[in-house]
Every structure is written in C-alpha cells, then in structure tokens.
Design an enzyme around this catalytic site. Structure first.
Site, short mmCIF file in Angstrom:
data_model
loop_
_atom_site.label_atom_id
_atom_site.label_comp_id
_atom_site.label_asym_id
_atom_site.label_seq_id
_atom_site.Cartn_x
_atom_site.Cartn_y
_atom_site.Cartn_z
N SER A 1 0.73 -1.34 0.11
CA SER A 1 0.10 0.00 0.00
C SER A 1 0.94 1.48 -0.09
O SER A 1 1.58 1.53 -1.18
CB SER A 1 -1.06 0.07 1.22
N ASP B 1 10.04 5.73 -10.18
CA ASP B 1 9.78 6.46 -11.41
C ASP B 1 10.29 7.74 -11.47
O ASP B 1 10.68 8.27 -12.68
CB ASP B 1 8.05 6.90 -11.10
N LYS C 1 -0.59 -4.30 -3.26
CA LYS C 1 -1.88 -3.81 -3.01
C LYS C 1 -2.17 -2.53 -3.46
O LYS C 1 -1.33 -1.34 -3.06
CB LYS C 1 -2.25 -3.61 -1.28
#
Length: 747
Positions: A468, A479, A493
C-alpha cells in the site's frame, strides 16, 4: 497457508495486548446478536452496495459468496465441520442477504453454534486420544495443509484426521526429548487451553467474523471493525494511547506483564516488573475486580483510561509462587507513545568494491502512521511518520553518512497523505500518486513543498510484506529515478481505503456500531502503471523468504485486476538504469563468496521445497533423520558465525564466559532457540505460550540481535552506488544530476 482460520486468529490474538489501557459472553447455550449488531450490518451493507469502489449489490449471488467465506473463516483447514454440517445449511445459502436486510442474524449465529459444538467435540476427542499409545513405526503421514481438501464425510474420517493431528503433536515433543508423561501433560493442557479460549469468544467476535466474511467477499481489503477493534486500529495509526505503558499477555489464567514501555507511567513509577501477574484491577479507590481467567482485551479495557486518573493493580510478583504475597501497585495513567513502532535510524559501515569505507544511514519505518485527530486540532507536535523521518534525516546528515536507505520491509502501509509527504522529502515537488474513484475520475496527489530534506543518493529496501503506502513511496522514488529499489517484489496492494464510523448514520452519541474500512479508490503510479497484483519490482532483487503463491495480493481470489491510466505530467529527477547493471554485477560477485548469503539462499530453496509439500511423515525414524539433517546444517552455520567473532582482550570481562573462554555469538544453541536471522534451530514442539516468558523474550532478543543478511547486502549495494557515482562523475551527471557533486560536470 494462504488463509488462516479467523476464529483461530481471534483466539491467538488474545495472547498479547497493549495495556495502556461488554459484549454478551459465550454461554452454554446459543449466542445471539444484539440490536446494535443487526443495525450495524444493515448500514454497512447499504454503504458497500452503493459507495464501494467495486459496488456489489447484496443479493442471492453475494449471499452465496458470504456463505462460503464464512465457513472458510470458521474452519479454513477443514478440521471441525463435517460435510453433513455444510449440507445442513445448504438450503439457506442464498438467505444471508435476507438475514441482513431483515435485521435477523440468527442464521450466521446458528452456524457458529454448530461450529462451537464441533470444536468442543474435537478437543474432547483429542484429550481422550492422549490416554492411548501411538505406533511411530507405522508408515503413515499427516496432511497439515487442508485448505483445498474436502470436508470430512463422516465421524470416522474426522476422528482419523484428529488421531493423526494429535500423533504429530506428540511426535514433535518426543523428538524434542520429552518423555511420555510430560508430553501427555503438555498436550492435555494445550487442548484444554485452546477450548478455554474459544469459550471466551463472545457475540461481538461472532458478528465480526460474519461481517468480515461479507466485506471480504466483495474485495480483500474491505473490513468491519467492532467498537473495540476500531479503537485499537486508531491507536495503531496515532502510535499513542492513554494508560500505564505495559504490554500484557495471557498465560494460563493469568494476565502477565510482558514488557514495560520505556518512559511510560509504569516505567517511571518503577514497581511493576516484567513477569508480574495482574490478578485484580480497581479504578481509583474503588473495589478490585478479579481478572483471573478474563479475556486479555477485557483486562486491557479495565487498565486503560483517561490520563491523570489512577488505576490500582493487584499483583502477584514474578518471583512469587501461586500462593505468594500479593502487592498493590497504583499507577496514574498518562499519554503513552509507542516509540518502538516509530521510525528508527542506524548507521552501517561497509567497504565498497574498492575497499573504501562507506557510511550508509538506514531509516527503518514500520508503518505510515499519523495522529489524524491531533493534526485536525492544530496540534503542532502531532505524531507523523514524515516528521519523524525528516528529523532522522537531519541527524544522519550531521553524522555525515554517504547515502540513505529507507527500510520498508514488512511495512503494510497506513496513511496515504504520509506516503505523499514522505516522498516529498526526496523530490523537489511534483505528482506522487494518482487515484481513480469508482466513477472513473482520476486525481493526482502532489508534493507541493519545494526543496528536499535529503538531496544525496538514496535507496529503498522492500519485501513481500511492503504494501500500500510503502508501494506508493517505492514506486514514486523509482519513477522519478531518485533512488535504487532493492529487495523482492512487494505485496501488490493498489487500493485506497477510508474509515467510515457507522454511528454517524445512526446518529449515536456513543460508539456502538463500529466502523467500516471500505475500498473507495485505486491508486496508480505517476508513470500510469499500478502496483495492483504486480507490486513494485525492485531494481536489484534479493532472495525472497515469502511464498508469493500464498502471500500477497495475487493470492486473493477476488482481488481487483491490473490496469493502467494515463501517465501524470512529471519531470524525472534522474535515470538510474545505467547504474543498475554495474551494481548488479558487483552484487552477484560479492554474494557468490558470502557464506551467510549462501546459507540464506539454501534456506529459501528448502522453504520452497517444504511449501510444495502438504503432508508430513508420522514415522519417527523418518522424522529423526530430517531433524538430524536440520541440526547438522544449523551447527555448521553456528560454527561459521562463531568464527567471525573477533577474540576479545583478556581484560574485557563482558566478552568472556566464566571459564575464560569467548562467549558464543548471539545465536541460540539449544532446541527451540534461534539461529541465524532468528530462525528456529530445531523444533521444540511447543507453542509460544507453553515456553517460559524468559525463554520467549530471550529468543526474541536473539532474533533481534542476529545478523540481518539482507540489510547488510543492501548497505553494500548502496556503498557500491556512491562509489560508482563519485568515481565516474560524468555518469553521475547523467543518472543523478540532482546530486550536489554532479553540478557542472561535463557530459
């Protein structure tokens, strides 16, 4: 196993609680739901059917799913119910929706009543079996993983299953060196205690089980919290509560002090000790209430209370016998911070491939916590994971570390805003994560604070237990090209939940209906991908100790599918792809000569083999051979570990044993102890509450002190990174132009 029995989890869950601080009890007859529970079920169903991200009507089809999951939550290993019990209720399989809508929950409670009856029968039979003798020369086996097995067809089949189960329990103790008399006493007490714990379950526990069977039939991360569970969830998020500052545990009929929280009221008062047994609780000057045999959470509720109030404890000291002299301990409750679960820092010094010493700052973050209420009240010192990490980063900067590693292993997530703000400590500003709601609207969560708290090289360490919010942070760092992600693929998740107090709809002044943790959105990476099902793939992979088939989002049968959205507009900080290859080569070369790492890989291989097996031999000769092989491996590893311990000077009494020899390294050498990385050396056949508290705490300390092989290797990777960046500034300017020492470098 993929899904443990929720009832078993409830029973085991009573073993330890924070005492920094009634429903109807299970009686001989059938438990019944309360009016508040039927009302809570109705409100929850309306919310889930209309506002859930995967809104699903409560109809006959959903009823059948709830029916199957409810039986699975009660008896996931098929150890108690018979096929005839399932058949008995089969005609009502499509009636659970009517039960909720009509506010009549007698059906799920009737199912539980049969479960309770079968549980009593199985435990009674198990205790009867202890009077017989077992043939350990027979060539038979016990199927310990029965999740996919059929229900026992009749009484004869279930009895044979339990005969093998008890025989396995007996054999484990026999292999650990226990005699028949001791084994019989241990197992008889074990089965009696198991039954006693079941009898302490109440109608709220049954309702919670049923409601979670409903909620999780929609999607895995939607849950119902009863009033007490909701309070405990809130405590975990804010990492504080009002009470005395002691961790309690149930042992037999006693409530035992397992830990004194440093800096808490009990620690400052100084009279309560680890191992003390609390047998009575009184509020202020009131009368003592006997808590012998009481559920641990009921005891905790009596000990917790508003700050600046007094609780008195009737205590049987740890070193006193059952008939010893009691003492009264009065403690004034205060706010207690659970610092052990807060962010922590450490520094690991390692040498890079060129022999240069590097200092790697490690920040371990167990969860993304935040005290939401304190923040809403405008409290300037509200508890926050980001604030704690920012402070630690400032300290590490003063201590002149070369780079920073954020350790998110087993961090299951928490506050989404904290994940965004924590990312902001490492990027200037920009998007961090995207959210898509049920209506398809995509919102971008941004870090709006300019500047970086840490502008040097950094990395993130993850494992299968990182979920999460941990995945949001790791994905954003990856990224942006801001840091190297190390470890194993994360949980997967990719959903967002919110807490909804049901009393808000019933307009109750007091918390009676509990809360619904409901999935309301799906989050996406800023590159348009999602962590849902697939998780975050590390740049450099380390051995995985997790069973991906049975642990993680992909193990759920009703997880949301993987999908993508359009990428957000963002400017990467760097592009670390060029440096990953050289780091991978150095990693491979290093671990090829690292004995500890090779031991770990052997553990992984052995674990994979055992995970594929669903049965275990009940032949003593076969089991002894397996145990001896395990013992031999453990001894070889201990010899290797001992050889690495430097010989201390003769004038250092702390490092020498009584005979003048060097003390062994922090790894246990006795059966049931802990070896490298805190893994069990040999099976002592005991359950946690059957060992002495002292040995349990010693084993935990040994596990904590044992060498963390994965963290050490991650630190080496970080050391290699800073070495490569500093020795090849041109490459550094291409892959990490944000670094201070790359400014102005030629490309």
């Amino acid at each position: 196993m993929k899904r443990k029995m929720l009832v078993a989890a409830l029973i085991v869950g009573m073993s330890a609680h924070f005492a920094i601080g009634q429903p109807e009890k299970a009686a001989a007859g059938q438990m019944k739901p309360t009016a508040s529970q039927t009302q809570a079920a109705l409100w929850a169903s309306r919310l889930m059917a209309r506002y859930h991200y995967k809104a699903t009507p409560l109809d006959d089809q959903m009823s059948e799913k709830i029916f199957d999951r409810y039986f699975k939550s009660l008896d996931g290993e098929k150890l108690f119910f018979l096929q005839s019990d399932i058949d008995q209720f089969a005609g009502m399989k499509s009636k659970l929706d009517d039960a909720i809508n009509n506010e009549n929950l007698s059906l799920p409670f009737a199912i539980y009543g049969v479960y309770q009856q079968r549980f009593e029968e199985r435990m009674g039979y198990a205790r009867e079996l202890l009077k017989s003798k077992f043939d350990f020369t027979a060539d038979e086996s016990y199927q310990f993983d029965r999740e996919k097995a059929p229900w026992a067809k009749d009484e004869a089949e279930i009895k044979d299953l339990w005969r093998k189960r008890v025989k396995n329990d007996w054999l484990r103790l026999r292999l650990a060196g226990k005699d028949d008399k001791s084994i019989r006493e241990t197992l008889d007490k074990r089965y009696e205690n198991t039954l006693t714990r079941l009898r302490k379950l109440n109608n709220q526990d049954v309702f919670d089980l049923f409601m979670n069977a409903y909620a999780m039939s929609i999607e895995p991360h939607t849950n119902y919290f009863g009033p007490r569970s909701a309070e405990n969830f809130d405590i975990q998020m804010r990492l504080s509560l009002e009470g005395i500052g002691a961790v309690l545990q149930s042992r037999d009929d006693y409530t035992v002090v397992r830990e004194i929280v440093p800096g808490g009221p009990a620690a400052l008062q100084g009279r309560l000790k680890v191992g003390d047994r609390i047998v009575g609780v009184a509020q202020g000057d009131g009368q003592f209430v006997d808590v012998m045999g009481m559920r641990i959470d009921d005891v905790v509720e009596k000990i917790r209370g508003p700050k600046d109030t007094t609780v008195r404890l009737d205590v049987l000291p740890a070193d006193a016998g059952p008939d010893g002299k009691h003492v009264t301990v009065a403690i004034t409750r205060k706010k207690v911070s659970m610092e052990e679960q807060s962010a922590k820092k450490s520094i690991i010094e390692v040498k890079d491939a060129n022999g240069a010493k590097r200092r790697v700052g490690v920040v371990s973050l167990p969860s993304f916590y935040q005290d939401f209420d304190a923040r809403r009240r405008g409290d300037r010192d509200f508890k926050s994971a980001t604030r704690d990490v920012a402070r630690l980063l400032a300290e590490l900067k003063k201590e002149k570390v070369d780079n920073v590693l954020i350790d998110l292993r087993n961090n299951g997530g928490g506050s989404l805003p904290e994940a965004v703000e924590l990312t902001g400590l490492f990027i200037d500003k920009g998007p961090v994560v995207q959210q898509r709601t049920a209506d398809g609207k995509v919102d971008v969560e941004n870090d709006t604070n300019p500047g970086l708290v840490w502008d040097g090289p950094m990395g993130v360490l993850i494992n299968r237990g990182s979920a999460s919010a941990s995945e949001i942070f790791a994905a954003a760092i990856q990224d942006y090209g801001r840091g190297i992600v190390i470890g194993e693929p994360s949980f997967g998740k990719g959903t967002v939940q919110t807490l909804i107090p049901l009393d808000r709809f019933a307009q109750n002044d007091k918390a009676r209906l509990g809360e619904l943790k409901m999935t309301i959105a799906q989050f996406f990476r800023i590159n348009g991908g999602t962590t849902q099902l697939r998780g975050v793939t590390p740049d450099i992979k380390l051995p995985s100790m997790s069973d991906a088939e049975n642990f993680g989002e992909s193990s759920y049968d009703n997880a949301l599918p993987y999908t993508t959205v359009k990428p957000a507009l963002f400017v990467p900080s760097g592009d670390l792809k060029e440096i990953v290859g050289p780091l991978q080569k150095r990693h491979d070369l290093r671990v090829a000569h690292d004995k500890d790492f090779q031991f770990l890989e052997q553990d992984v291989t052995e674990m994979r083999r055992l995970q594929k097996e669903k049965t275990i031999s009940l032949n003593e000769a076969v089991r002894r051979k397996e145990r001896d092989q395990q013992e031999t491996r453990a001894k070889l590893r201990e010899q290797h570990l001992f050889a690495q311990v430097p010989v201390p000077p003769k004038d250092d009494p702390k490092a020498l044993a009584g005979d003048g020899s060097v003390k062994p390294p922090p790894t246990a050498t006795k059966a049931g102890g802990r070896g490298l990385r805190g893994l069990p050396r040999t099976d002592d056949g005991l359950q946690a509450d059957e060992r002495s508290l002292a040995s349990e705490l010693a084993a935990e300390k040994a596990a904590k002190d044992a060498k963390d092989i994965l963290l050490t290797e991650a630190a080496h990777i970080m050391a290699d990174e800073i070495s490569l960046l500093r020795t090849d500034v041109r490459m550094a300017s291409r892959v990490a132009p944000y670094l201070p020492f790359t400014k102005g470098a030629a490309n």
